[in-house]
Scaffold this motif. Structure first.
Motif, PDB file in Angstrom:
ATOM      1  N   ALA A  70       3.042  40.359  11.458  1.00  0.00           N
ATOM      2  CA  ALA A  70       3.319  39.117  12.193  1.00  0.00           C
ATOM      3  C   ALA A  70       3.786  39.423  13.612  1.00  0.00           C
ATOM      4  CB  ALA A  70       4.380  38.309  11.463  1.00  0.00           C
ATOM      5  N   GLU A  74       5.158  34.319  15.750  1.00  0.00           N
ATOM      6  CA  GLU A  74       5.084  33.860  14.357  1.00  0.00           C
ATOM      7  C   GLU A  74       6.430  34.007  13.658  1.00  0.00           C
ATOM      8  OE1 GLU A  74       0.403  34.971  13.467  1.00  0.00           O
ATOM      9  OE2 GLU A  74       1.972  36.441  13.078  1.00  0.00           O
ATOM     10  N   ARG A  78       8.880  30.979  12.178  1.00  0.00           N
ATOM     11  CA  ARG A  78       9.381  30.999  10.800  1.00  0.00           C
ATOM     12  C   ARG A  78      10.910  30.942  10.750  1.00  0.00           C
ATOM     13  NH1 ARG A  78       7.748  35.256   6.339  1.00  0.00           N
ATOM     14  NH2 ARG A  78       8.580  34.079   4.604  1.00  0.00           N
TER      15      ARG A  78
END
Length: 89
Positions: A70, A74, A78
């Motif tokens: 990731a 990203e 999250r």
């Protein structure tokens, strides 16, 4: 006539002393203090300024298992989505 080395290898005292030391070390490593390498604390401040390793640590502390591939964007997305999740004990 036995030599001092023969007498040392035939006596049981040194053997039991060595066995006691090995047993004590094993017991200490099993039941002793478990924080040999204490966990790093959660990063503080704005997640926008955290590094990718800090973002991964924050997610790992909450058992959210970040993808190793990731990107930082990203990971940040999250983290923001799960910001109210308390850290695991």
């Amino acid at each position: 006539m036995p030599t001092p080395l023969d007498r040392a290898t035939q006596s049981r005292g040194p053997f039991f002393a060595f066995a006691a030391i090995v047993t004590a070390v094993a017991a200490w490593s099993i039941w002793g203090p478990s924080d040999i390498f204490p966990a790093e604390p959660d990063p503080t401040g704005d997640p926008e300024n955290w590094s990718s390793s800090e973002l991964r640590r924050w997610l790992n502390n909450r058992n959210l298992h970040p993808n190793p591939l990731a990107t930082s964007a990203e990971l940040l997305e999250r983290v923001k989505a799960n910001m109210r999740t308390p850290p695991r004990a």
